[in-house]
Design an enzyme around this catalytic site. Structure first.
Site, PDB file in Angstrom:
ATOM      1  N   ASP A  20      57.484  66.023  65.292  1.00  0.00           N
ATOM      2  CA  ASP A  20      56.819  67.042  64.480  1.00  0.00           C
ATOM      3  C   ASP A  20      55.972  67.967  65.351  1.00  0.00           C
ATOM      4  O   ASP A  20      55.468  67.568  66.405  1.00  0.00           O
ATOM      5  CB  ASP A  20      55.947  66.346  63.416  1.00  0.00           C
ATOM      6  CG  ASP A  20      55.620  67.273  62.253  1.00  0.00           C
ATOM      7  OD1 ASP A  20      56.232  68.354  62.145  1.00  0.00           O
ATOM      8  OD2 ASP A  20      54.727  66.915  61.455  1.00  0.00           O
ATOM      9  N   GLY A  21      55.815  69.215  64.907  1.00  0.00           N
ATOM     10  CA  GLY A  21      54.932  70.160  65.585  1.00  0.00           C
ATOM     11  C   GLY A  21      55.646  71.268  66.348  1.00  0.00           C
ATOM     12  O   GLY A  21      55.001  72.039  67.063  1.00  0.00           O
ATOM     13  N   ARG A  24      54.285  74.736  65.068  1.00  0.00           N
ATOM     14  CA  ARG A  24      52.924  75.048  65.538  1.00  0.00           C
ATOM     15  C   ARG A  24      52.901  75.324  67.039  1.00  0.00           C
ATOM     16  O   ARG A  24      52.180  76.198  67.512  1.00  0.00           O
ATOM     17  CB  ARG A  24      51.967  73.894  65.179  1.00  0.00           C
ATOM     18  CG  ARG A  24      51.504  73.958  63.734  1.00  0.00           C
ATOM     19  CD  ARG A  24      50.950  72.650  63.276  1.00  0.00           C
ATOM     20  NE  ARG A  24      52.029  71.700  62.983  1.00  0.00           N
ATOM     21  CZ  ARG A  24      51.840  70.419  62.727  1.00  0.00           C
ATOM     22  NH1 ARG A  24      50.624  69.911  62.755  1.00  0.00           N
ATOM     23  NH2 ARG A  24      52.861  69.635  62.445  1.00  0.00           N
ATOM     24  N   GLU A  67      64.100  66.770  52.591  1.00  0.00           N
ATOM     25  CA  GLU A  67      63.165  67.808  52.140  1.00  0.00           C
ATOM     26  C   GLU A  67      63.249  69.081  52.996  1.00  0.00           C
ATOM     27  O   GLU A  67      62.895  70.165  52.540  1.00  0.00           O
ATOM     28  CB  GLU A  67      61.719  67.290  52.169  1.00  0.00           C
ATOM     29  CG  GLU A  67      61.405  66.225  51.125  1.00  0.00           C
ATOM     30  CD  GLU A  67      62.005  64.849  51.418  1.00  0.00           C
ATOM     31  OE1 GLU A  67      62.297  64.562  52.603  1.00  0.00           O
ATOM     32  OE2 GLU A  67      62.210  64.085  50.472  1.00  0.00           O
ATOM     33  N   ASN A  68      63.732  68.955  54.233  1.00  0.00           N
ATOM     34  CA  ASN A  68      63.806  70.119  55.120  1.00  0.00           C
ATOM     35  C   ASN A  68      64.836  71.161  54.654  1.00  0.00           C
ATOM     36  O   ASN A  68      64.814  72.305  55.118  1.00  0.00           O
ATOM     37  CB  ASN A  68      64.099  69.708  56.571  1.00  0.00           C
ATOM     38  CG  ASN A  68      62.933  69.033  57.268  1.00  0.00           C
ATOM     39  OD1 ASN A  68      63.121  68.182  58.143  1.00  0.00           O
ATOM     40  ND2 ASN A  68      61.705  69.391  56.905  1.00  0.00           N
TER      41      ASN A  68
HETATM   42  C1  IPE Z   1      59.078  65.349  59.085  1.00  0.00           C
HETATM   43  O1  IPE Z   1      58.453  66.528  59.476  1.00  0.00           O
HETATM   44  C2  IPE Z   1      60.574  65.489  59.160  1.00  0.00           C
HETATM   45  C3  IPE Z   1      61.105  65.619  60.507  1.00  0.00           C
HETATM   46  C4  IPE Z   1      60.436  65.471  61.613  1.00  0.00           C
HETATM   47  C5  IPE Z   1      62.517  65.887  60.551  1.00  0.00           C
HETATM   48  P1  IPE Z   1      58.022  67.630  58.408  1.00  0.00           P
HETATM   49  O2  IPE Z   1      57.261  68.662  59.161  1.00  0.00           O
HETATM   50  O3  IPE Z   1      59.183  68.071  57.619  1.00  0.00           O
HETATM   51  O4  IPE Z   1      57.069  66.776  57.450  1.00  0.00           O
HETATM   52  P2  IPE Z   1      55.837  67.222  56.572  1.00  0.00           P
HETATM   53  O5  IPE Z   1      56.281  68.389  55.770  1.00  0.00           O
HETATM   54  O6  IPE Z   1      54.740  67.570  57.518  1.00  0.00           O
HETATM   55  O7  IPE Z   1      55.515  66.010  55.757  1.00  0.00           O
HETATM   56  C1  IPE Z   2      59.546  69.322  63.418  1.00  0.00           C
HETATM   57  O1  IPE Z   2      58.758  70.430  63.633  1.00  0.00           O
HETATM   58  C2  IPE Z   2      61.015  69.645  63.358  1.00  0.00           C
HETATM   59  C3  IPE Z   2      61.601  69.552  61.997  1.00  0.00           C
HETATM   60  C4  IPE Z   2      61.000  69.101  60.932  1.00  0.00           C
HETATM   61  C5  IPE Z   2      62.976  70.007  61.855  1.00  0.00           C
HETATM   62  P1  IPE Z   2      58.266  71.341  62.435  1.00  0.00           P
HETATM   63  O2  IPE Z   2      59.243  72.434  62.239  1.00  0.00           O
HETATM   64  O3  IPE Z   2      57.966  70.534  61.227  1.00  0.00           O
HETATM   65  O4  IPE Z   2      56.929  71.919  63.061  1.00  0.00           O
HETATM   66  P2  IPE Z   2      55.560  72.197  62.310  1.00  0.00           P
HETATM   67  O5  IPE Z   2      55.168  70.931  61.598  1.00  0.00           O
HETATM   68  O6  IPE Z   2      55.810  73.322  61.363  1.00  0.00           O
HETATM   69  O7  IPE Z   2      54.597  72.547  63.406  1.00  0.00           O
HETATM   70 MG    MG Z   3      56.281  69.613  60.511  1.00  0.00          MG
END
Ligand code: IPE
Ligand code: IPE
Ligand code: MG
Length: 245
Positions: A20-21, A24, A67-68
Site C-alpha cells: 500500500d502507498g 501517496r 474493492e479496487n
Molecule cells: C489494499 O489497499 C489492497 C491492495 C493493496 C491491493 P487499498 O489501498 O485498496 O486499501 P484501503 O482502501 O486503504 O483499505
Molecule cells: C497500493 O497502493 C496498490 C493498490 C491498491 C493497487 P494504492 O494505490 O492504494 O496507494 P495509496 O493508498 O492511494 O497511497
Molecule cells: Mg491504498
C-alpha cells in the site's frame, strides 16, 4: 543498519504483504498514480529476491482487491497493463530463482490478455518447488469464504459430506489455495492499521508488521527488518509464556 540473515533463527515459511502507498508516494513527488504503481512493481521484484535469499518459501502479495474495481477505469487499466509488462520484464527471475507463480482471486474477472499472459507464466513455472510467489488479484477474503461455503453446501447436498462433520479443516480445504500454509507474518506498508479484506481466515494467528514506509520505498533491507522484528515476537497461540524451570 544492515541485517545479517545468519542472526535470524526463525525464518517464516510464508510471508503475506499488503502493498500500500503507491498513490501517496507518487503524489508526494508530483507524479501520476500509475508512476507510483510502476515504482511499486520494482519493490515486488526486490522482495522476491530478498525472500529467496532469506529462504522464505511462500510470498503472497495483495496486488488488486475486489474493492479496487471501484477505482477510475484509467487506473484499473494501467494496473492491468503494468501486470503484463512486469511479467514480461521479470519472468526470467522466476526461472533463475526456482519460483512458481500462482494466482488467488477471481481469475475469470480479469481481462482476457491478462489471463492469457498470467497463464503462460503459471504453466512455465508450475514445476518449481523451491519458492512460490502468489499474487492476490481481484481477491477479497469475504468472497473467498463465501465461495468455500457454496462448495461445501454443494457437497452436503450431493451427500458427499455430512453437516456434522464440517469443521475448521473443512473450511480451510475449500479456500482458493488449500495446500498453501497460513502466513506466519503479514506486512502492511504505508501505515494503515487494517486488513482491507485480505486473508481474514488465514491470518488468524499471524504476526502483523506495519510500517509507515510507502510500498515503492520498501526494498530488500526493509523486508529483512520485518524478518528481524518477527524474530523478536513471542508467539503464544492463546497459551502462556513458557515458564523458566
Ligand atoms: C489494499 O489497499 C489492497 C491492495 C493493496 C491491493 P487499498 O489501498 O485498496 O486499501 P484501503 O482502501 O486503504 O483499505
Ligand atoms: C497500493 O497502493 C496498490 C493498490 C491498491 C493497487 P494504492 O494505490 O492504494 O496507494 P495509496 O493508498 O492511494 O497511497
Ligand atoms: Mg491504498
Amino acid at each position: 543498519m544492515s541485517i545479517d540473515l545468519k542472526n535470524l533463527t526463525r525464518i517464516p515459511k510464508h510471508v503475506a504483504l499488503i502493498m500500500d502507498g503507491n498513490g501517496r508516494w507518487a503524489q508526494e513527488r508530483g507524479l501520476s498514480r500509475i508512476e507510483g504503481h510502476k515504482e511499486g512493481a520494482q519493490s515486488v521484484r526486490a522482495v522476491l529476491r530478498a525472500a529467496a535469499q532469506a529462504g522464505v518459501e511462500f510470498i503472497t502479495v495483495y496486488a488488486f482487491s475486489t474493492e479496487n474495481w471501484k477505482r477510475p477505469p484509467q487506473e484499473v487499466d494501467g494496473l492491468m497493463k503494468l501486470l503484463i509488462s512486469s511479467l514480461n520484464a521479470y519472468e526470467q527471475e522466476l526461472h533463475d530463482n526456482n519460483i512458481r507463480l500462482r494466482i488467488m482471486g477471481q481469475f475469470e474477472r480479469l481481462p482476457l490478455p491478462v489471463r492469457m499472459r498470467l497463464q503462460k507464466t503459471i504453466d512455465a513455472t508450475a514445476h518449481y518447488t523451491d519458492h512460490t510467489f502468489i499474487i492476490a488479484l481481484s481477491y477479497g477474503s469475504r468472497t473467498e469464504i463465501a465461495d468455500a461455503v457454496k462448495k461445501i453446501a454443494e457437497k452436503v447436498k450431493k451427500g458427499e459430506l455430512k453437516t456434522k462433520s464440517i469443521d475448521e479443516q473443512t473450511i480451510a480445504e475449500h479456500l482458493y489455495l488449500p495446500d498453501v500454509p497460513d502466513p506466519e507474518l503479514m506486512i502492511r506498508t504505508s501505515g494503515e492499521l487494517r486488513l482491507s479484506n485480505f486473508l481474514l481466515w488465514q491470518l488468524s494467528y499471524s504476526e502483523f508488521y506495519i510500517t509507515d514506509t510507502y510500498w515503492p520505498d520498501f526494498r530488500e533491507e526493509a523486508f529483512f527488518e520485518a524478518l528481524e522484528a518477527f524474530n523478536r515476537r513471542d508467539r503464544r497461540y492463546g497459551g502462556i509464556k513458557k515458564q523458566e524451570p
